[in-house]
Design an enzyme around this catalytic site. Sequence first.
Site, mmCIF file in Angstrom:
data_model
loop_
_atom_site.group_PDB
_atom_site.id
_atom_site.type_symbol
_atom_site.label_atom_id
_atom_site.label_comp_id
_atom_site.label_asym_id
_atom_site.label_seq_id
_atom_site.Cartn_x
_atom_site.Cartn_y
_atom_site.Cartn_z
ATOM 1 N N ARG A 196 -69.787 -44.602 -4.659
ATOM 2 C CA ARG A 196 -70.882 -44.248 -5.239
ATOM 3 C C ARG A 196 -70.595 -43.737 -6.688
ATOM 4 O O ARG A 196 -71.415 -43.147 -7.565
ATOM 5 C CB ARG A 196 -71.237 -42.871 -4.273
ATOM 6 C CG ARG A 196 -72.898 -42.542 -4.639
ATOM 7 C CD ARG A 196 -73.493 -43.009 -3.382
ATOM 8 N NE ARG A 196 -74.838 -42.619 -3.149
ATOM 9 C CZ ARG A 196 -75.632 -42.818 -2.285
ATOM 10 N NH1 ARG A 196 -75.075 -43.577 -1.251
ATOM 11 N NH2 ARG A 196 -76.804 -42.372 -1.998
ATOM 12 N N ARG A 206 -91.313 -44.231 3.359
ATOM 13 C CA ARG A 206 -90.149 -44.494 4.493
ATOM 14 C C ARG A 206 -90.204 -43.639 5.866
ATOM 15 O O ARG A 206 -90.564 -42.354 5.449
ATOM 16 C CB ARG A 206 -88.665 -44.443 3.938
ATOM 17 C CG ARG A 206 -87.503 -44.945 5.231
ATOM 18 C CD ARG A 206 -86.504 -44.857 4.463
ATOM 19 N NE ARG A 206 -85.790 -43.807 3.755
ATOM 20 C CZ ARG A 206 -84.916 -43.702 3.051
ATOM 21 N NH1 ARG A 206 -84.144 -45.039 2.888
ATOM 22 N NH2 ARG A 206 -84.416 -42.890 1.831
ATOM 23 N N ARG A 216 -87.577 -38.874 6.148
ATOM 24 C CA ARG A 216 -85.993 -38.253 6.201
ATOM 25 C C ARG A 216 -86.300 -36.970 5.296
ATOM 26 O O ARG A 216 -86.978 -36.614 4.323
ATOM 27 C CB ARG A 216 -85.463 -39.055 5.318
ATOM 28 C CG ARG A 216 -84.031 -39.570 6.171
ATOM 29 C CD ARG A 216 -83.393 -40.830 5.402
ATOM 30 N NE ARG A 216 -82.846 -40.461 3.989
ATOM 31 C CZ ARG A 216 -82.016 -41.493 3.538
ATOM 32 N NH1 ARG A 216 -81.782 -42.556 4.050
ATOM 33 N NH2 ARG A 216 -81.317 -41.041 2.241
ATOM 34 N N LYS A 220 -80.678 -51.150 0.579
ATOM 35 C CA LYS A 220 -79.245 -51.340 1.252
ATOM 36 C C LYS A 220 -79.304 -51.188 2.777
ATOM 37 O O LYS A 220 -78.585 -51.855 3.569
ATOM 38 C CB LYS A 220 -78.440 -50.403 0.632
ATOM 39 C CG LYS A 220 -78.548 -50.291 -0.869
ATOM 40 C CD LYS A 220 -77.566 -49.263 -1.425
ATOM 41 C CE LYS A 220 -78.066 -47.726 -1.345
ATOM 42 N NZ LYS A 220 -79.295 -47.444 -2.042
ATOM 43 N N ARG A 249 -82.359 -37.644 -6.632
ATOM 44 C CA ARG A 249 -81.379 -38.682 -6.382
ATOM 45 C C ARG A 249 -81.355 -39.999 -7.250
ATOM 46 O O ARG A 249 -80.295 -40.412 -7.559
ATOM 47 C CB ARG A 249 -81.881 -39.071 -5.098
ATOM 48 C CG ARG A 249 -81.288 -38.208 -3.948
ATOM 49 C CD ARG A 249 -82.237 -38.568 -2.784
ATOM 50 N NE ARG A 249 -82.199 -39.875 -1.810
ATOM 51 C CZ ARG A 249 -83.163 -40.410 -1.395
ATOM 52 N NH1 ARG A 249 -84.328 -39.846 -1.011
ATOM 53 N NH2 ARG A 249 -83.202 -41.618 -0.747
HETATM 54 P P1 AP5 Z 1 -83.830 -48.741 2.718
HETATM 55 O O1 AP5 Z 1 -83.186 -50.027 3.159
HETATM 56 O O2 AP5 Z 1 -83.690 -47.523 3.550
HETATM 57 O O3 AP5 Z 1 -83.172 -48.331 1.225
HETATM 58 P P2 AP5 Z 1 -81.701 -47.814 0.807
HETATM 59 O O4 AP5 Z 1 -81.223 -48.594 -0.353
HETATM 60 O O5 AP5 Z 1 -80.751 -47.805 1.935
HETATM 61 O O6 AP5 Z 1 -82.310 -46.412 0.678
HETATM 62 P P3 AP5 Z 1 -81.581 -45.118 0.896
HETATM 63 O O7 AP5 Z 1 -82.546 -44.040 0.330
HETATM 64 O O8 AP5 Z 1 -80.845 -44.922 2.139
HETATM 65 O O9 AP5 Z 1 -80.279 -44.963 0.011
HETATM 66 P P4 AP5 Z 1 -79.508 -43.729 -0.594
HETATM 67 O O10 AP5 Z 1 -78.444 -44.260 -1.329
HETATM 68 O O11 AP5 Z 1 -80.416 -42.793 -1.669
HETATM 69 O O12 AP5 Z 1 -79.426 -43.043 0.563
HETATM 70 P P5 AP5 Z 1 -78.033 -42.827 1.428
HETATM 71 O O13 AP5 Z 1 -78.267 -42.660 2.982
HETATM 72 O O14 AP5 Z 1 -77.124 -43.633 1.179
HETATM 73 O O15 AP5 Z 1 -85.360 -49.066 2.182
HETATM 74 C C1 AP5 Z 1 -86.108 -47.930 1.503
HETATM 75 C C2 AP5 Z 1 -87.608 -48.265 2.091
HETATM 76 O O16 AP5 Z 1 -88.224 -49.391 1.597
HETATM 77 C C3 AP5 Z 1 -87.851 -48.236 3.703
HETATM 78 O O17 AP5 Z 1 -88.951 -47.774 4.090
HETATM 79 C C4 AP5 Z 1 -87.984 -49.830 3.737
HETATM 80 O O18 AP5 Z 1 -88.648 -50.298 4.710
HETATM 81 C C5 AP5 Z 1 -88.406 -50.427 2.521
HETATM 82 N N1 AP5 Z 1 -87.975 -51.605 1.940
HETATM 83 C C6 AP5 Z 1 -86.767 -52.005 2.209
HETATM 84 N N2 AP5 Z 1 -86.742 -53.298 1.494
HETATM 85 C C7 AP5 Z 1 -87.900 -53.835 1.097
HETATM 86 C C8 AP5 Z 1 -88.636 -54.808 0.371
HETATM 87 N N3 AP5 Z 1 -88.059 -55.825 0.253
HETATM 88 N N4 AP5 Z 1 -89.745 -54.462 0.316
HETATM 89 C C9 AP5 Z 1 -90.625 -53.543 0.483
HETATM 90 N N5 AP5 Z 1 -90.323 -52.448 1.177
HETATM 91 C C10 AP5 Z 1 -88.793 -52.394 1.219
HETATM 92 O O19 AP5 Z 1 -77.458 -41.376 0.839
HETATM 93 C C11 AP5 Z 1 -78.246 -40.115 1.199
HETATM 94 C C12 AP5 Z 1 -77.392 -38.940 0.705
HETATM 95 O O20 AP5 Z 1 -76.119 -38.917 1.271
HETATM 96 C C13 AP5 Z 1 -77.173 -38.928 -0.810
HETATM 97 O O21 AP5 Z 1 -78.190 -38.568 -1.790
HETATM 98 C C14 AP5 Z 1 -75.720 -38.031 -0.869
HETATM 99 O O22 AP5 Z 1 -76.289 -36.833 -0.938
HETATM 100 C C15 AP5 Z 1 -75.348 -38.406 0.261
HETATM 101 N N6 AP5 Z 1 -74.277 -39.601 0.155
HETATM 102 C C16 AP5 Z 1 -74.444 -40.626 0.860
HETATM 103 N N7 AP5 Z 1 -73.097 -41.657 0.364
HETATM 104 C C17 AP5 Z 1 -72.497 -40.757 -0.416
HETATM 105 C C18 AP5 Z 1 -71.297 -41.027 -1.037
HETATM 106 N N8 AP5 Z 1 -70.526 -42.223 -1.256
HETATM 107 N N9 AP5 Z 1 -70.748 -40.101 -1.739
HETATM 108 C C19 AP5 Z 1 -71.551 -38.771 -2.231
HETATM 109 N N10 AP5 Z 1 -72.646 -38.307 -1.290
HETATM 110 C C20 AP5 Z 1 -73.152 -39.406 -0.501
#
Ligand code: AP5
Length: 212
Positions: A87, A126, A159, A13, A170
């Site tokens: 979410r 990552r 991270r 994402k 997660r």
């Molecule tokens: P990346 O693009 O970073 O993946 P992502 O989907 O953004 O993963 P996240 O871990 O950021 O998602 P998340 O939803 O768990 O975390 P968030 O920060 O939103 O890619 C991942 C890796 O894969 C990278 O190394 C990249 O290079 C690689 N990659 C990408 N595409 C690729 C491909 N095609 N092929 C190979 N490799 C690839 O949330 C974190 C925390 O915040 C949550 O756990 C929660 O506690 C809190 N939080 C966030 N939003 C909310 C909400 N709305 N409500 C409540 N709590 C929330």
Amino acid sequence: MNLILFGPPGAGKGTQSALLVERDSYFQISTGDLLRAAINKQTPLGMQAKETMNKGLLVPDDIVLGLVRESLGARGQRSVILDGFPRNTQQAEALWVVLKELGIKINAAVFIEVEKEHLLKRLLGRRVCQNCGATYNEHFKPELKTGVCDLCGGAVVQRADDSKEVILKRLETYEQSTLPLKDYFSKLGILKKVSGIGETEEVYMGIKKFLN
Ligand code: AP5
């Protein structure tokens, strides 16, 4: 065209949002990034969120909704990507109320599909620049000099929530709370699915298909 990008942790994402911002002038609202910024600044909200995030659980809905509402006000004329929000269905319901107030319509909720077996490897590999937020991966996209950002020279680190134990939690939280949004968006007629497997360019082209 305003978008929601959703999918499991590690689906890509953040990676795809960065491309859409760079190439298509989107305004990205990532609740994960906003929460991490609050943690880095050691604000009361950040301190409250930190413990929850490091357990792989969801931060309370009212906190994230407040962040999203504030950010939507700063979008100017740009189209919006909501990355990682909503979410759960409660957040989605609250979002529609805010969007109605602001006169914003969501055109598509794009689900990035990646099977579970790929996610752990992606997330464990990552690395993120502490300064500019650029994302790397030790398996798929390593930085040129280990630990140093190619773009700004900042420190590239893992991270805090990318340990195996927290990733598994997660993924569990995602399956319980976020996955039901697929049906929710489908009933609203805005669900679009794209494969998140393959080169990032291929995934980007898959998303672009819905924008044209
Ligand atoms: P990346 O693009 O970073 O993946 P992502 O989907 O953004 O993963 P996240 O871990 O950021 O998602 P998340 O939803 O768990 O975390 P968030 O920060 O939103 O890619 C991942 C890796 O894969 C990278 O190394 C990249 O290079 C690689 N990659 C990408 N595409 C690729 C491909 N095609 N092929 C190979 N490799 C690839 O949330 C974190 C925390 O915040 C949550 O756990 C929660 O506690 C809190 N939080 C966030 N939003 C909310 C909400 N709305 N409500 C409540 N709590 C929330």
